[in-house]
Write a protein that holds these residues in place. Sequence first.
Motif, PDB file in Angstrom:
ATOM      1  N   CYS A 149     -17.497  76.021 -20.784  1.00 38.62           N
ATOM      2  CA  CYS A 149     -17.654  77.465 -20.611  1.00 38.62           C
ATOM      3  C   CYS A 149     -19.110  77.870 -20.755  1.00 38.62           C
ATOM      4  O   CYS A 149     -19.637  78.618 -19.940  1.00 38.62           O
ATOM      5  N   GLY A 150     -19.791  77.395 -21.815  1.00 36.74           N
ATOM      6  CA  GLY A 150     -21.172  77.807 -22.055  1.00 36.74           C
ATOM      7  C   GLY A 150     -21.954  76.703 -22.736  1.00 36.74           C
ATOM      8  O   GLY A 150     -21.409  75.665 -23.119  1.00 36.74           O
ATOM      9  N   ALA A 151     -23.262  76.944 -22.872  1.00 36.36           N
ATOM     10  CA  ALA A 151     -24.136  75.959 -23.535  1.00 36.36           C
ATOM     11  C   ALA A 151     -25.142  76.737 -24.378  1.00 36.36           C
ATOM     12  O   ALA A 151     -26.350  76.698 -24.138  1.00 36.36           O
ATOM     13  N   LYS A 168     -16.671  89.993 -32.470  1.00 37.91           N
ATOM     14  CA  LYS A 168     -17.470  90.547 -31.369  1.00 37.91           C
ATOM     15  C   LYS A 168     -18.242  91.774 -31.841  1.00 37.91           C
ATOM     16  O   LYS A 168     -17.653  92.689 -32.426  1.00 37.91           O
ATOM     17  N   ASN A 184     -18.560  75.613 -25.697  1.00 40.22           N
ATOM     18  CA  ASN A 184     -19.413  76.789 -25.551  1.00 40.22           C
ATOM     19  C   ASN A 184     -20.831  76.482 -25.992  1.00 40.22           C
ATOM     20  O   ASN A 184     -21.680  77.359 -25.983  1.00 40.22           O
ATOM     21  N   SER A 244     -28.915  85.856 -35.299  1.00 44.13           N
ATOM     22  CA  SER A 244     -28.988  85.120 -36.579  1.00 44.13           C
ATOM     23  C   SER A 244     -27.598  84.950 -37.180  1.00 44.13           C
ATOM     24  O   SER A 244     -27.454  84.652 -38.366  1.00 44.13           O
ATOM     25  N   GLY A 245     -26.567  85.165 -36.377  1.00 44.51           N
ATOM     26  CA  GLY A 245     -25.205  84.936 -36.852  1.00 44.51           C
ATOM     27  C   GLY A 245     -24.731  85.977 -37.858  1.00 44.51           C
ATOM     28  O   GLY A 245     -23.859  85.705 -38.680  1.00 44.51           O
ATOM     29  N   SER A 275     -26.428  76.374 -27.194  1.00 43.45           N
ATOM     30  CA  SER A 275     -27.506  75.652 -27.889  1.00 43.45           C
ATOM     31  C   SER A 275     -28.664  75.342 -26.939  1.00 43.45           C
ATOM     32  O   SER A 275     -29.726  74.921 -27.380  1.00 43.45           O
ATOM     33  N   LYS A 310     -24.079  74.561 -39.248  1.00 44.78           N
ATOM     34  CA  LYS A 310     -25.401  74.559 -39.902  1.00 44.78           C
ATOM     35  C   LYS A 310     -25.382  73.797 -41.232  1.00 44.78           C
ATOM     36  O   LYS A 310     -26.418  73.537 -41.811  1.00 44.78           O
ATOM     37  N   MET A 320     -18.786  77.466 -36.287  1.00 47.69           N
ATOM     38  CA  MET A 320     -20.071  77.762 -35.712  1.00 47.69           C
ATOM     39  C   MET A 320     -20.670  78.988 -36.395  1.00 47.69           C
ATOM     40  O   MET A 320     -20.929  80.011 -35.795  1.00 47.69           O
ATOM     41  N   ILE A 357     -27.101  89.508 -33.860  1.00 42.21           N
ATOM     42  CA  ILE A 357     -26.344  88.514 -33.072  1.00 42.21           C
ATOM     43  C   ILE A 357     -27.068  87.171 -33.052  1.00 42.21           C
ATOM     44  O   ILE A 357     -26.455  86.109 -33.112  1.00 42.21           O
ATOM     45  N   PHE A 373     -16.468  76.095 -15.532  1.00 42.25           N
ATOM     46  CA  PHE A 373     -15.811  77.205 -14.828  1.00 42.25           C
ATOM     47  C   PHE A 373     -16.606  78.486 -15.025  1.00 42.25           C
ATOM     48  O   PHE A 373     -17.378  78.615 -15.969  1.00 42.25           O
ATOM     49  N   LEU A 374     -16.403  79.432 -14.114  1.00 42.51           N
ATOM     50  CA  LEU A 374     -17.048  80.740 -14.195  1.00 42.51           C
ATOM     51  C   LEU A 374     -15.976  81.824 -14.129  1.00 42.51           C
ATOM     52  O   LEU A 374     -15.121  81.798 -13.234  1.00 42.51           O
ATOM     53  N   GLN A 375     -16.035  82.737 -15.095  1.00 47.51           N
ATOM     54  CA  GLN A 375     -15.011  83.784 -15.137  1.00 47.51           C
ATOM     55  C   GLN A 375     -14.954  84.603 -13.834  1.00 47.51           C
ATOM     56  O   GLN A 375     -13.889  85.059 -13.426  1.00 47.51           O
TER      57      GLN A 375
HETATM   58  N1  NAP Z   1     -18.257  80.347 -18.055  1.00 47.19           N
HETATM   59  C1  NAP Z   1     -18.225  81.655 -18.082  1.00 47.19           C
HETATM   60  O1  NAP Z   1     -17.707  82.300 -17.174  1.00 47.19           O
HETATM   61  C2  NAP Z   1     -18.810  82.381 -19.271  1.00 47.19           C
HETATM   62  C3  NAP Z   1     -18.540  83.735 -19.473  1.00 47.19           C
HETATM   63  C4  NAP Z   1     -19.094  84.364 -20.585  1.00 47.19           C
HETATM   64  C5  NAP Z   1     -19.918  83.650 -21.470  1.00 47.19           C
HETATM   65  N2  NAP Z   1     -20.169  82.337 -21.225  1.00 47.19           N
HETATM   66  C6  NAP Z   1     -20.991  81.545 -22.144  1.00 47.19           C
HETATM   67  O2  NAP Z   1     -20.221  81.282 -23.307  1.00 47.19           O
HETATM   68  C7  NAP Z   1     -21.100  81.110 -24.423  1.00 47.19           C
HETATM   69  C8  NAP Z   1     -20.626  81.969 -25.581  1.00 47.19           C
HETATM   70  O3  NAP Z   1     -20.707  83.347 -25.213  1.00 47.19           O
HETATM   71  P1  NAP Z   1     -20.421  84.489 -26.286  1.00 47.19           P
HETATM   72  O4  NAP Z   1     -20.510  85.796 -25.595  1.00 47.19           O
HETATM   73  O5  NAP Z   1     -19.194  84.135 -27.073  1.00 47.19           O
HETATM   74  O6  NAP Z   1     -21.703  84.321 -27.218  1.00 47.19           O
HETATM   75  P2  NAP Z   1     -22.003  84.970 -28.632  1.00 47.19           P
HETATM   76  O7  NAP Z   1     -21.071  86.095 -28.939  1.00 47.19           O
HETATM   77  O8  NAP Z   1     -23.496  85.191 -28.641  1.00 47.19           O
HETATM   78  O9  NAP Z   1     -21.665  83.809 -29.675  1.00 47.19           O
HETATM   79  C9  NAP Z   1     -22.380  82.613 -29.673  1.00 47.19           C
HETATM   80  C10 NAP Z   1     -21.793  81.734 -30.793  1.00 47.19           C
HETATM   81  O10 NAP Z   1     -22.365  80.442 -30.685  1.00 47.19           O
HETATM   82  C11 NAP Z   1     -22.801  80.005 -31.957  1.00 47.19           C
HETATM   83  N3  NAP Z   1     -23.924  79.093 -31.793  1.00 47.19           N
HETATM   84  C12 NAP Z   1     -25.205  79.368 -31.433  1.00 47.19           C
HETATM   85  N4  NAP Z   1     -25.944  78.246 -31.381  1.00 47.19           N
HETATM   86  C13 NAP Z   1     -25.103  77.223 -31.721  1.00 47.19           C
HETATM   87  C14 NAP Z   1     -25.267  75.816 -31.877  1.00 47.19           C
HETATM   88  N5  NAP Z   1     -26.451  75.225 -31.654  1.00 47.19           N
HETATM   89  N6  NAP Z   1     -24.192  75.077 -32.247  1.00 47.19           N
HETATM   90  C15 NAP Z   1     -22.993  75.665 -32.478  1.00 47.19           C
HETATM   91  N7  NAP Z   1     -22.771  76.991 -32.346  1.00 47.19           N
HETATM   92  C16 NAP Z   1     -23.822  77.758 -31.977  1.00 47.19           C
HETATM   93  C17 NAP Z   1     -23.170  81.281 -32.693  1.00 47.19           C
HETATM   94  O11 NAP Z   1     -23.065  81.078 -34.089  1.00 47.19           O
HETATM   95  P3  NAP Z   1     -24.285  81.533 -35.063  1.00 47.19           P
HETATM   96  O12 NAP Z   1     -24.625  82.929 -34.664  1.00 47.19           O
HETATM   97  O13 NAP Z   1     -23.708  81.403 -36.431  1.00 47.19           O
HETATM   98  O14 NAP Z   1     -25.394  80.583 -34.785  1.00 47.19           O
HETATM   99  C18 NAP Z   1     -22.084  82.247 -32.190  1.00 47.19           C
HETATM  100  O15 NAP Z   1     -20.917  82.118 -32.973  1.00 47.19           O
HETATM  101  C19 NAP Z   1     -22.507  81.443 -23.937  1.00 47.19           C
HETATM  102  O16 NAP Z   1     -23.190  80.234 -23.682  1.00 47.19           O
HETATM  103  C20 NAP Z   1     -22.261  82.211 -22.647  1.00 47.19           C
HETATM  104  O17 NAP Z   1     -23.323  82.070 -21.746  1.00 47.19           O
HETATM  105  C21 NAP Z   1     -19.625  81.694 -20.154  1.00 47.19           C
END
Ligand code: NAP
Length: 163
Positions: A72-74, A155, A50, A149-150, A76, A27, A1, A147, A102-104
């Motif tokens: 976990c997340g969405a 982290k 995610n 634009s990747g 996109s 991409k 990703m 963040i 699930f939610l942390q």
């Molecule tokens: N369930 C829970 O309790 C919980 C807790 C925390 C977070 N989350 C969710 O988990 C997700 C990830 O969180 P994070 O903090 O790890 O985010 P992050 O650090 O912003 O990382 C997001 C990642 O997703 C990639 N990405 C973005 N658009 C994409 C697409 N269309 N297809 C494939 N990959 C894509 C990005 O890559 P590029 O930058 O290269 O595009 C980046 O590597 C989020 O949706 C967040 O809301 C859920």
Amino acid sequence: MFNNLNGSYQIDLLKNKLGFDEAFNYKEEPDLKAALKRYFPQGIDIYFDNVGGEMLDAALLNMRIHGRIAVCGAVSQKDVSKPRGLYNWLNLITKRIRIEGFLQNDYLHLYPSFMEHVISNYKEGKIVYVEDMSEGLESAAAALVGIFSGKNVGKQVIRVAHE
Ligand SMILES: NC(=O)c1ccc[n+]([C@@H]2O[C@H](COP(=O)([O-])OP(=O)(O)OC[C@H]3O[C@@H](n4cnc5c(N)ncnc54)[C@H](OP(=O)(O)O)[C@@H]3O)[C@@H](O)[C@H]2O)c1
């Protein structure tokens, strides 16, 4: 990703430092369904989602019978005004797949034992993580923009001061 700029470096990092068997840059893959088929020819047993949207749809098509999906997340689907539907939903039935979100926050009571587990595994080298450290509060705005634009690898952390 990962984005094109850091793509090959990050794939190398995922495979050689973090121990993933395979990795690809979403991409650079015009057909995600074909990409998953190519990387996982036997199908996917467990998918940690995610991303949602098109990637989840491609995963549904490539799941194995009795596969499991933890949602976990969405990321996109950040633009909630333009949700993307799922077309391969029927695979849940034909392949008897289980999918659950699930939610942390529901597991905060486990945080102390989680920390104990993670710290001991980290010390033993069983868990590896990568941070992208920006120095100084003045770097915070650029790091935050990066963040989206990747630009970051790992982290993104802002070091405000050295202790
Ligand atoms: N369930 C829970 O309790 C919980 C807790 C925390 C977070 N989350 C969710 O988990 C997700 C990830 O969180 P994070 O903090 O790890 O985010 P992050 O650090 O912003 O990382 C997001 C990642 O997703 C990639 N990405 C973005 N658009 C994409 C697409 N269309 N297809 C494939 N990959 C894509 C990005 O890559 P590029 O930058 O290269 O595009 C980046 O590597 C989020 O949706 C967040 O809301 C859920």
